[in-house]
Motif scaffolding. Structure first.
Motif, mmCIF file in Angstrom:
data_model
loop_
_atom_site.group_PDB
_atom_site.id
_atom_site.type_symbol
_atom_site.label_atom_id
_atom_site.label_comp_id
_atom_site.label_asym_id
_atom_site.label_seq_id
_atom_site.Cartn_x
_atom_site.Cartn_y
_atom_site.Cartn_z
ATOM 1 N N ILE A 1 0.849 -1.187 0.000
ATOM 2 C CA ILE A 1 0.000 0.000 0.000
ATOM 3 C C ILE A 1 0.884 1.235 0.000
ATOM 4 N N MET A 2 0.444 2.285 -0.682
ATOM 5 C CA MET A 2 1.144 3.570 -0.672
ATOM 6 C C MET A 2 0.183 4.631 -0.164
ATOM 7 N N THR A 3 0.603 5.362 0.835
ATOM 8 C CA THR A 3 -0.250 6.353 1.487
ATOM 9 C C THR A 3 0.411 7.736 1.409
ATOM 10 N N PRO B 1 6.889 10.953 9.855
ATOM 11 C CA PRO B 1 8.201 10.471 10.290
ATOM 12 C C PRO B 1 8.415 9.016 9.905
ATOM 13 N N THR B 2 7.319 8.342 9.561
ATOM 14 C CA THR B 2 7.327 6.938 9.163
ATOM 15 C C THR B 2 5.964 6.616 8.561
ATOM 16 N N ALA B 3 5.921 5.635 7.661
ATOM 17 C CA ALA B 3 4.640 5.242 7.059
ATOM 18 C C ALA B 3 3.700 4.632 8.080
ATOM 19 N N GLU B 4 4.207 4.282 9.244
ATOM 20 C CA GLU B 4 3.354 3.794 10.329
ATOM 21 C C GLU B 4 2.173 4.734 10.560
ATOM 22 N N VAL B 5 2.440 6.035 10.477
ATOM 23 C CA VAL B 5 1.397 7.021 10.794
ATOM 24 C C VAL B 5 0.237 6.931 9.805
ATOM 25 N N SER B 6 0.537 7.071 8.532
ATOM 26 C CA SER B 6 -0.543 7.089 7.539
ATOM 27 C C SER B 6 -1.185 5.719 7.358
ATOM 28 N N VAL B 7 -0.392 4.649 7.414
ATOM 29 C CA VAL B 7 -0.948 3.306 7.200
ATOM 30 C C VAL B 7 -1.821 2.879 8.382
ATOM 31 N N ASP C 1 -13.985 -6.334 10.649
ATOM 32 C CA ASP C 1 -14.598 -7.651 10.820
ATOM 33 C C ASP C 1 -13.557 -8.612 11.387
ATOM 34 N N ASP C 2 -13.949 -9.357 12.393
ATOM 35 C CA ASP C 2 -13.064 -10.322 13.029
ATOM 36 C C ASP C 2 -12.418 -11.251 12.012
ATOM 37 N N ASN C 3 -13.187 -11.624 10.986
ATOM 38 C CA ASN C 3 -12.684 -12.571 9.978
ATOM 39 C C ASN C 3 -11.609 -11.958 9.083
ATOM 40 N N GLU C 4 -11.499 -10.620 9.081
ATOM 41 C CA GLU C 4 -10.474 -9.954 8.276
ATOM 42 C C GLU C 4 -9.091 -10.031 8.923
ATOM 43 N N LEU C 5 -9.069 -10.201 10.225
ATOM 44 C CA LEU C 5 -7.820 -10.107 10.977
ATOM 45 C C LEU C 5 -7.013 -11.402 10.900
ATOM 46 N N PRO C 6 -5.688 -11.341 10.858
ATOM 47 C CA PRO C 6 -4.899 -10.110 10.884
ATOM 48 C C PRO C 6 -4.863 -9.422 9.516
ATOM 49 N N ILE C 7 -4.821 -8.095 9.536
ATOM 50 C CA ILE C 7 -4.586 -7.302 8.329
ATOM 51 C C ILE C 7 -3.113 -6.903 8.337
ATOM 52 N N LYS C 8 -2.427 -7.168 7.233
ATOM 53 C CA LYS C 8 -0.981 -6.940 7.174
ATOM 54 C C LYS C 8 -0.650 -6.066 5.964
ATOM 55 N N TYR C 9 -0.008 -4.924 6.230
ATOM 56 C CA TYR C 9 0.371 -4.003 5.160
ATOM 57 C C TYR C 9 1.894 -3.849 5.093
ATOM 58 N N ALA C 10 2.391 -3.704 3.876
ATOM 59 C CA ALA C 10 3.787 -3.314 3.641
ATOM 60 C C ALA C 10 3.756 -2.031 2.824
ATOM 61 N N SER C 11 4.476 -1.014 3.282
ATOM 62 C CA SER C 11 4.403 0.282 2.624
ATOM 63 C C SER C 11 5.772 0.930 2.514
ATOM 64 N N TYR C 12 6.138 1.288 1.285
ATOM 65 C CA TYR C 12 7.340 2.101 1.082
ATOM 66 C C TYR C 12 6.961 3.568 1.237
ATOM 67 N N SER C 13 7.840 4.338 1.862
ATOM 68 C CA SER C 13 7.631 5.788 1.918
ATOM 69 C C SER C 13 8.949 6.492 2.188
ATOM 70 N N GLU D 1 7.813 -0.081 5.641
ATOM 71 C CA GLU D 1 7.184 -0.285 6.943
ATOM 72 C C GLU D 1 6.190 -1.439 6.883
ATOM 73 N N LEU D 2 6.166 -2.227 7.948
ATOM 74 C CA LEU D 2 5.200 -3.314 8.098
ATOM 75 C C LEU D 2 4.227 -2.943 9.206
ATOM 76 N N VAL D 3 2.928 -3.031 8.933
ATOM 77 C CA VAL D 3 1.894 -2.662 9.908
ATOM 78 C C VAL D 3 0.876 -3.790 10.000
ATOM 79 N N LYS D 4 0.486 -4.114 11.237
ATOM 80 C CA LYS D 4 -0.495 -5.187 11.448
ATOM 81 C C LYS D 4 -1.644 -4.709 12.335
ATOM 82 N N PHE D 5 -2.855 -5.180 12.006
ATOM 83 C CA PHE D 5 -4.040 -5.046 12.854
ATOM 84 C C PHE D 5 -4.446 -6.473 13.232
#
Length: 425
Positions: free
Chosen positions: A193-195, A229-235, A245-257, A284-288
């Protein structure tokens, strides 16, 4: 942000957590304002109940063709004014409570080592052996400038200190590192993802940069926007004010910025090279995740960040940060430190953290349990996967040759199109 109920009902636990962080925060003012807030809310509810009762009486009298008594009308008007006054006081008290909560750091996880500074961090594992050279290895900035791929002098001319210009094969190497990281993480199940690089104040507050760390941020005051300061913020803020939705989790994003930091507290540190620049690239790697899975997901996240270093053949170690060294929003953090041959030391190249529900509360990001239909706050995690500029630096230092050339790690060659950056004759 911590749950006010947790503070109210387990204040000794919170105080102990803050003590482990070496934080001297007096919670008495917060508890006093919270009690005041709850009392005012109860008073307003009673007044509203009385107002509703009087309104019903007046309505019934009018429907019956009778004129309401003057005293009853006056009482209703007085209640309206009193409620308004109480609501103003409530808003002020709630602002004080929220502002106080926003400035309290997260509580260290029970598995986080207790300590005062980075000297108390714990080595979890060391992977790979530092390369041995038949010559004295150089620093990456010396190598890069001699190869004609780094230019700090011109960067300083156009922007100031702590900036860099990449040239020639250096540009290709930077792009190769980014593409390699993203491809590797996509193979591990992350969605790319790009934010935006510019975000609003709510986004900075959501991940914990504001209000406490405003001095570290670059901002555009005319537009009320901040450079990330990091893609963590926007992602991470992608799902602010959402119910997942519980069934969506975990959601995992990788983002260059690109990332932008003032480095306000690092005056005099790492003034040379790529280690501590105001602008740098990162993946950056972000997880929900579900709350019950976040401890396990931190281990997996850290492994995913380690994977790219392993494939690059860069020696590194994993450090468990102590309670006095973890970030403001973190409850547990692992740092990956890559070996820098020119400096003869390990340098942080990634930081992988579990925030539990700390960020989710600030962002109002929840999930709905598929079985019970109940809602709760998700747990968020993030980690560098990894810092591009620092990887660039480690490659120059660990793959340097005696003649000044730098061999390109094998996994990057399909991206660069060349195997070596040859020394200039």
């Amino acid at each position: 942000m911590l749950d006010i109920k947790l503070i109210r009902e387990n204040i000794d636990l919170v105080k102990d957590g803050l003590k482990k962080r070496n934080q001297d925060i007096n919670l008495d003012e917060l508890v006093e304002n919270d009690n005041k807030r709850r009392t005012i809310i109860a008073d307003i509810e009673q007044m509203r109940l009385k107002r509703n009762t009087d309104s019903e009486k007046i309505g019934k009298l009018k429907r019956d063709g009778k004129e309401p008594e003057k005293e009853l009308l006056e009482e209703l008007e007085n209640l309206r004014v009193q409620i308004q006054d109480k609501e103003k006081v409530l808003a002020e008290v709630e602002t004080k409570v929220e502002d106080f909560l926003l400035r309290i750091p997260n509580i260290p996880d029970e598995t986080t080592p207790v300590g005062k500074s980075d000297k108390d961090n714990v080595i979890v594992r060391t992977v790979g052996e530092p390369p041995k050279f038949s010559f004295k290895p150089k620093h990456h900035w010396e190598i890069g400038e001699k190869l004609g791929i780094l230019d700090f002098e011109r960067a300083s001319k156009i922007s100031g200190s702590r900036f860099s210009v990449l040239k020639n094969e250096g540009c290709a190497l930077e792009r190769a590192i980014i593409s390699f990281f993203l491809d590797t993480h996509r193979e591990s199940g992350y969605k790319e993802i790009m934010t935006p690089y510019l975000v609003n104040r709510a986004s900075m507050r959501g991940t914990g940069q504001l209000p406490k760390f405003e001095e570290d941020l670059f901002r555009c005051p005319d537009d009320q926007l901040y450079l990330i300061p990091t893609a963590e913020v926007s992602v991470t803020n992608l799902h602010r004010d959402e119910v997942l939705d519980d069934n969506e989790l975990p959601i995992k994003y990788a983002s260059y910025s690109a990332c932008f930091r003032r480095e306000a507290g690092s005056y005099g540190k790492d003034t040379k090279g790529l280690i501590r620049n105001h602008q740098f690239n990162k993946v950056e790697l972000v997880k929900f995740v579900r709350p019950e899975d976040s401890a396990k997901e931190l281990e997996l996240l850290t492994n995913d960040a380690e994977k790219v270093l392993q494939l690059l053949g860069i020696p590194y170690r994993v450090m468990a940060l102590c309670s006095g060294d973890i970030g403001f929003s973190s409850t547990k953090t692992y740092d990956l430190e890559a070996w820098m041959s020119g400096e003869n030391m390990y340098r942080e190249i990634s930081s992988c953290s579990n925030f539990k529900d700390f960020q989710a509360r600030r962002m109002n990001c929840k999930y709905k349990n598929a079985a019970t239909k109940k809602r709760g706050f998700v747990h968020t995690l993030n980690g560098s996967g990894v810092a591009v500029g620092r990887t660039f630096a480690t490659i120059l230092e660990n793959y340097q040759q005696e003649d000044g050339s730098v061999v390109i790690p094998e996994v990057l060659r399909k991206y660069t199109g060349f195997e070596i950056i040859k020394a200039k004759k």
